[in-house]
Design a protein around this motif. Sequence first.
Motif, PDB file in Angstrom:
ATOM      1  N   ILE A   1       4.980   6.297  -7.042  1.00 26.02           N
ATOM      2  CA  ILE A   1       6.053   5.469  -6.496  1.00 26.02           C
ATOM      3  C   ILE A   1       6.757   4.739  -7.631  1.00 26.02           C
ATOM      4  N   LEU A   2       5.953   4.094  -8.476  1.00 20.60           N
ATOM      5  CA  LEU A   2       6.529   3.294  -9.559  1.00 20.60           C
ATOM      6  C   LEU A   2       7.334   4.180 -10.510  1.00 20.60           C
TER       7      LEU A   2
ATOM      8  N   GLY B   1      15.639  12.473  -0.134  1.00 17.71           N
ATOM      9  CA  GLY B   1      17.066  12.276  -0.404  1.00 17.71           C
ATOM     10  C   GLY B   1      17.310  11.402  -1.612  1.00 17.71           C
ATOM     11  N   ASP B   2      18.348  10.606  -1.475  1.00 20.14           N
ATOM     12  CA  ASP B   2      18.751   9.824  -2.640  1.00 20.14           C
ATOM     13  C   ASP B   2      18.005   8.503  -2.757  1.00 20.14           C
ATOM     14  N   LYS B   3      17.061   8.294  -1.836  1.00 23.98           N
ATOM     15  CA  LYS B   3      16.332   7.028  -1.900  1.00 23.98           C
ATOM     16  C   LYS B   3      15.087   7.183  -2.766  1.00 23.98           C
ATOM     17  N   ASP B   4      14.744   6.116  -3.464  1.00 22.99           N
ATOM     18  CA  ASP B   4      13.572   6.158  -4.328  1.00 22.99           C
ATOM     19  C   ASP B   4      12.298   5.936  -3.527  1.00 22.99           C
ATOM     20  N   TYR B   5      12.405   5.076  -2.573  1.00 25.69           N
ATOM     21  CA  TYR B   5      11.219   4.700  -1.803  1.00 25.69           C
ATOM     22  C   TYR B   5      11.703   4.066  -0.523  1.00 25.69           C
ATOM     23  N   ILE B   6      10.792   3.824   0.393  1.00 20.39           N
ATOM     24  CA  ILE B   6      11.158   3.064   1.577  1.00 20.39           C
ATOM     25  C   ILE B   6       9.960   2.196   1.964  1.00 20.39           C
TER      26      ILE B   6
ATOM     27  N   GLU C   1       6.513   3.941   1.071  1.00 19.33           N
ATOM     28  CA  GLU C   1       6.371   5.389   1.140  1.00 19.33           C
ATOM     29  C   GLU C   1       7.414   6.041   0.263  1.00 19.33           C
ATOM     30  N   GLN C   2       7.082   7.271  -0.142  1.00 17.71           N
ATOM     31  CA  GLN C   2       8.077   8.031  -0.870  1.00 17.71           C
ATOM     32  C   GLN C   2       9.135   8.495   0.126  1.00 17.71           C
TER      33      GLN C   2
ATOM     34  N   VAL D   1       0.856  -1.179   0.000  1.00 18.80           N
ATOM     35  CA  VAL D   1       0.000   0.000   0.000  1.00 18.80           C
ATOM     36  C   VAL D   1       0.894   1.230   0.000  1.00 18.80           C
ATOM     37  N   ALA D   2       0.627   2.138  -0.936  1.00 15.93           N
ATOM     38  CA  ALA D   2       1.393   3.381  -0.985  1.00 15.93           C
ATOM     39  C   ALA D   2       0.752   4.376  -0.030  1.00 15.93           C
ATOM     40  N   LYS D   3       1.490   4.741   1.021  1.00 15.90           N
ATOM     41  CA  LYS D   3       0.921   5.608   2.051  1.00 15.90           C
ATOM     42  C   LYS D   3       1.162   7.065   1.678  1.00 15.90           C
ATOM     43  N   ALA D   4       0.106   7.824   1.743  1.00 20.65           N
ATOM     44  CA  ALA D   4       0.172   9.262   1.550  1.00 20.65           C
ATOM     45  C   ALA D   4       0.724   9.660   0.189  1.00 20.65           C
ATOM     46  N   THR D   5       0.547   8.828  -0.797  1.00 16.53           N
ATOM     47  CA  THR D   5       1.009   9.191  -2.138  1.00 16.53           C
ATOM     48  C   THR D   5       0.266   8.329  -3.145  1.00 16.53           C
ATOM     49  N   ASN D   6       0.392   8.675  -4.426  1.00 19.82           N
ATOM     50  CA  ASN D   6      -0.212   7.841  -5.451  1.00 19.82           C
ATOM     51  C   ASN D   6       0.694   6.652  -5.726  1.00 19.82           C
TER      52      ASN D   6
END
Lengths: 384, 518
Positions: A145-146, A203-208, A199-200, A136-141
């Motif tokens: 994320i993709l 920084g340099d991370k795409d997602y977590i 989640e989005q 589930v993508a929290k607080a975002t579309n």
Amino acid sequence: MNKFLKAISMLLIIILVFIPTGCWDNKELEERAFVLGVAVDRLKAGDDILLTVEVPKFAAAGGKQAGQVEPMITSHTGPTIFNAIRHFTLSLGKKLFWGNVAIVIVSQDFANKGIFPLIDFFARDPELRLSPFLLVAKATNANDILKGIKGQTETMASEQILGTLKTQNATGEFAADSLHDFVEKLQAPGIQPVVAVIEQASGDKDYIVKGIAVFKDDRVAGWLEVKEAKGYNWLTDNIKGGLIKVDYEEPKAVVVMEIVRSSTKTKVELVNEQILFKPTIKVAVNIAALDRAIDITSSESKEILKKATEEEIREHLEDAFSKLQKIKSDAIGIGEYIYRNNPTYWKTVEADWDVEYFPLVKLEPEIKVSIRHSGFLLKPTKLR
Amino acid sequence: MKKLMKQLKNTAYKKMFSSQEEDSKEELTLKASLANNRHLIKNSLGNSSDIIIRDLLVNGVQCSLVYIDDLADKSKVQEYIVEPLIKDFNDRDRISLNWLSNKVASPEVRFEAKLKEILAYINAGQTVLLLEGETVALILDTINEQYRSVTTPPTELVVRGSHEGFIESISKNVSMVRKRLKTPNFRVIDQQLGLYTNTSISICYIDGIAKDEVVEEVKKRLGQIDLDGILESGYLEEFISDAPFSPFPTIGITQKPDIVAAKLLEGRVAIFCDGTPVVMTAPFLFIENFQTPDDYYNRPYFSSIFRLIRMLSILISFMLPSLYVAVVNYHPDFLPTNFLMTIASASEGVPFPKFIEVIFMGLIFEILREAGLRIPTPMGQTVSIVGALVLGEAAVGAGLVGQPVIIVTALVAISSFAVNFALTSTLIIMRLAFLIGGAVLGLFGVTLVLLGLIIHLASIRSFGMNFLSPLAPLAVSSWKDSFLRLPWWLMGTRPARLSENPVRQKKIKQLKQVSSDE
């Protein structure tokens, strides 16, 4: 019967053998686009569904770039999921193939309204499987994320997310459940499904990926944060590894324990109308790191460490349990335990289990920690 | 199909009978006049230029030697016959054929009066001695025994064990087997087949081990052959095998005497044919395709592992191309995603369907194989360079075929060499059948073809034995030597139902006890 008729009837029988074998598809690989990841969103306006897929794009074999793969992300809308899927043929020139989907991300909006349409389609259509992991993508579309993943360790975003989910045992900070697990829990009495949260990230991370979305039937009912997620995993025997941070009192120090093995055996008792949930948790840990040179070889200090670790775990359990009770969703499966062991009692509580009875269950955990060894060091390296 | 064959056979028989003249030479015998006899023989052989007639005067009595150049060894004629006879003898009056037979040095002497037999002996390389005033001829053994020396058969190489291979002489071949089976129970039954070739055929078996019914059946089937010429044992194989339309051979062939000896010891019957190093054994079971002499000479672990590998390779050789086409075209979700992506990226932009690609590469391999077999040795390298570089590298480089297809074809090619050489054509036919099944119906089609194959294998027999034995019908006692090869000291019995006398080791029970005591 003459020979000719016999031959004709044999031929007919042979042909008939092939017809009732159902539908299957002969398609060359290059006519197929392999969907690896799916993101499902609900459009703000109306009930239309926005379906985003990630498919690999290959360079032509024999050319200079032969063997190179590029991710391609594209979306379509439709009133239902199936409609949206069919719309892809309008723009892709290839038919999407759904047998190898690795992950399905649903947006918070979609999950709030119920993900039944998605589950039904995945379970019903013969080409799709229930093996992909659900997030589930929290607080975002979900599609954001993709689209936002540049592909750090893998070329394909979906592969990277799949890899993330498969390393759940390193932290135990989320629950990696597939669609199959979801459907199973949805159908079983007395247990509610959970899904990993993506989640989005800044920084340099795409997602977590962290935390757990707790469902009530097919809708999101609440969220478990990292600590609660860990507690949840402990309660459901889902901890395969991870770290425990323990505070050592005298002298003050922080000790990090690495979980080697953990097993949870649950028992539910009914005492005077009070339901008691009694998980027995056996954890084996190694001492992984100290932040100060303290003596950990003595039996007293070991005892202290043990106690502190147990306390830490207990805290996790209680956090998770009280949160679930607050959400009023029995994701642990206490109801299922009762259903299996005391079906007559279960019949009396079944209707209002999650709302009435589950929040009143008392947690009485029993935790046994054993410290195995302290890595390559017996005593801490001396500082001079 | 069967009806058609019957019709063909009938017309062939009719033709043969009508063209066959009454053999007028049958009743002819020798007369008392030497000149007459010489004339008779010479005429019967049509005055051929390679007939040699040597006239001799033995103590004043006229006699003649008749033999065929080179079929009869001239030095033998000289040594055995001419030299002893041109001496001066004292007893002038007693010259007779009987007397002569005691004077010649030939190791084998026969008397024969019938012209037909005499001609047969001459054709076999014997020398005929005619004497004035005698109605019987002396047949002297002068057969030229210059054959290829005994060498290793190039098609059946072994690491351990005898390297001897059969040659083109039937007597030598039979003796090579008898050398290994020094028992009075070893039996040889001779037969001549072929209207014009008069080829010698020998049926060998061990009395008391081979089943009499099988021996009789082999004799009966061979006796029914009515062909003008037998040049190789393959002629016989087609006549006497049980399932002539099956792609699977139901008669075993080998070029190694130790294999024949081992098969005779299991109760089988061997059929030797003059003029070929290939000896047939019957009954032949499917499982024998996976057995090699190495299996029995090496330790059981070695044998068992490689036997399983041979079985795996026959499966690969049968089914890999069809499985590849079926899985990739119909069920790509069977493959792990990464693997699928590798295959997909290798076939992106390839202009042909998978089925065509596989057929194409398979055809090229078969052409290469055939060319390699026929090409003169000095040019052999050209084939390998053209085959490997041009077809492999270039086809992939040009994007004509995907790399996975090359791998599949190569794997199939290697696997097909790991099984019995006699199965080569079978493999091609079955591979094609599987491939079509897989391309048309996916895995369902592959399963259908596999089912058909198993039904076919279970339905055919070889000289009374079920071809799939010991799998179907089940004979667990024979499993000692089917999938695995148990140690020799555990093999107390011969393969089930194959032999008259199933006991191989009488002391097996004691042996077992000894080994369990230890």
